[in-house]
Motif scaffolding. Structure first.
Motif, PDB file in Angstrom:
ATOM      1  N   SER A   7       0.831  -1.203   0.000  1.00  0.00           N
ATOM      2  CA  SER A   7       0.000   0.000   0.000  1.00  0.00           C
ATOM      3  C   SER A   7       0.862   1.248   0.000  1.00  0.00           C
ATOM      4  N   GLU A   9       0.552   3.625   2.050  1.00  0.00           N
ATOM      5  CA  GLU A   9       0.907   3.902   3.437  1.00  0.00           C
ATOM      6  C   GLU A   9       2.158   3.126   3.839  1.00  0.00           C
ATOM      7  N   GLU A  10       2.203   1.836   3.516  1.00  0.00           N
ATOM      8  CA  GLU A  10       3.363   1.020   3.860  1.00  0.00           C
ATOM      9  C   GLU A  10       4.622   1.531   3.162  1.00  0.00           C
ATOM     10  N   ASN A  13       5.691   5.015   4.692  1.00  0.00           N
ATOM     11  CA  ASN A  13       6.208   4.856   6.051  1.00  0.00           C
ATOM     12  C   ASN A  13       7.622   4.275   6.032  1.00  0.00           C
ATOM     13  N   VAL A  69      -0.469  10.376   3.779  1.00  0.00           N
ATOM     14  CA  VAL A  69      -0.814   8.981   4.036  1.00  0.00           C
ATOM     15  C   VAL A  69       0.115   8.367   5.068  1.00  0.00           C
ATOM     16  N   SER A  70       1.278   8.968   5.291  1.00  0.00           N
ATOM     17  CA  SER A  70       2.305   8.398   6.162  1.00  0.00           C
ATOM     18  C   SER A  70       2.286   9.020   7.554  1.00  0.00           C
ATOM     19  N   ARG A  71       2.044   8.198   8.564  1.00  0.00           N
ATOM     20  CA  ARG A  71       2.098   8.687   9.935  1.00  0.00           C
ATOM     21  C   ARG A  71       3.524   9.062  10.317  1.00  0.00           C
ATOM     22  N   ARG A  94      -3.956  12.328   8.989  1.00  0.00           N
ATOM     23  CA  ARG A  94      -3.619  11.215   8.109  1.00  0.00           C
ATOM     24  C   ARG A  94      -4.847  10.817   7.312  1.00  0.00           C
ATOM     25  N   THR A  96      -5.907   8.503   3.591  1.00  0.00           N
ATOM     26  CA  THR A  96      -5.631   7.797   2.344  1.00  0.00           C
ATOM     27  C   THR A  96      -6.529   8.445   1.302  1.00  0.00           C
TER      28      THR A  96
END
Length: 211
Positions: A7, A9-10, A13, A69-71, A94, A96
């Motif tokens: 994803s 996000e992954e 991050n 999207v990235s914390r 945050r 998506t």
């Protein structure tokens, strides 16, 4: 840009966790050029990353909602904002994009280099962004016009539109918007081998007519 097997996000991050800072911390030049003369109000920064643009806007007097999207990026950006003394002027959220979007309307909605190899529906997100512009407000979209010169065949399945395509994809209602800027521009960018090369980007800036 992301590997389609993970994803967004992954990917982001992981990317941000690789080092203490990915970007320069400075605002994008196109943002400074196009926004410096606007009266500060409420701003939305889409894809804020480590917060360079949001922090610059806050310094100019804007109240900013900054989205990524990235914390990992958001936490880092919040730390930078605190160091710069503008933490109270920025709301870090945050999202998506394509699934969730910040609430409210804004005097400025800014999107810089919102590109990905993942599933982000960029055109749909930017149309939603246009809908979040308050009457009299401005939408600013800056992106790459094609692949980097040092890797012209990179990611052939990803379309990087030119300015006129970006404007057309917004599907702005006739008579409700004023087109202020729709053009390509060049800037120097450092290639992976350290060489300075010229990359072509584009800027679309439109104002929602009041009343």
């Amino acid at each position: 840009m992301t590997d389609t097997q993970i994803s967004d996000e992954e990917f982001w991050n992981t990317r941000y966790a690789e080092s203490g800072r990915i970007w320069s911390g400075k605002p994008n030049a196109a943002l400074v050029r196009e926004v410096a003369d606007l009266a500060p109000g409420r701003a939305l920064d889409l894809g804020c990353g480590e917060g360079g643009d949001a922090i610059w806007l806050a310094r100019q007097g804007w109240r900013v909602t900054a989205v990524d999207v990235s914390r990992v990026a958001l936490d880092r950006a919040a730390g930078h904002a605190a160091e710069e003394g503008v933490a109270d002027r920025i709301d870090w959220q945050r999202h998506t994009l394509g699934e969730t979007f910040p609430e409210g309307t804004f005097d400025l909605v800014s999107s810089h280099f919102l590109h990905t190899l993942g599933e982000l529906p960029r055109e749909e997100v930017l149309r939603t962004a246009a809908g979040a512009v308050a009457p009299g407000g401005v939408l600013l979209v800056v992106g790459h016009s094609g692949p980097p010169p040092w890797e012209p065949d990179a990611h052939p399945d990803v379309h990087l539109p030119v300015a006129r395509e970006v404007l057309a994809d917004l599907r702005l209602a006739e008579g409700e918007w004023e087109v202020l800027v729709c053009e390509e521009h060049e800037r120097l960018q450092t290639a992976p081998d350290g060489q300075q090369m010229v990359r072509t980007d584009n800027t679309v800036k439109v104002r929602r007519l009041a009343g």
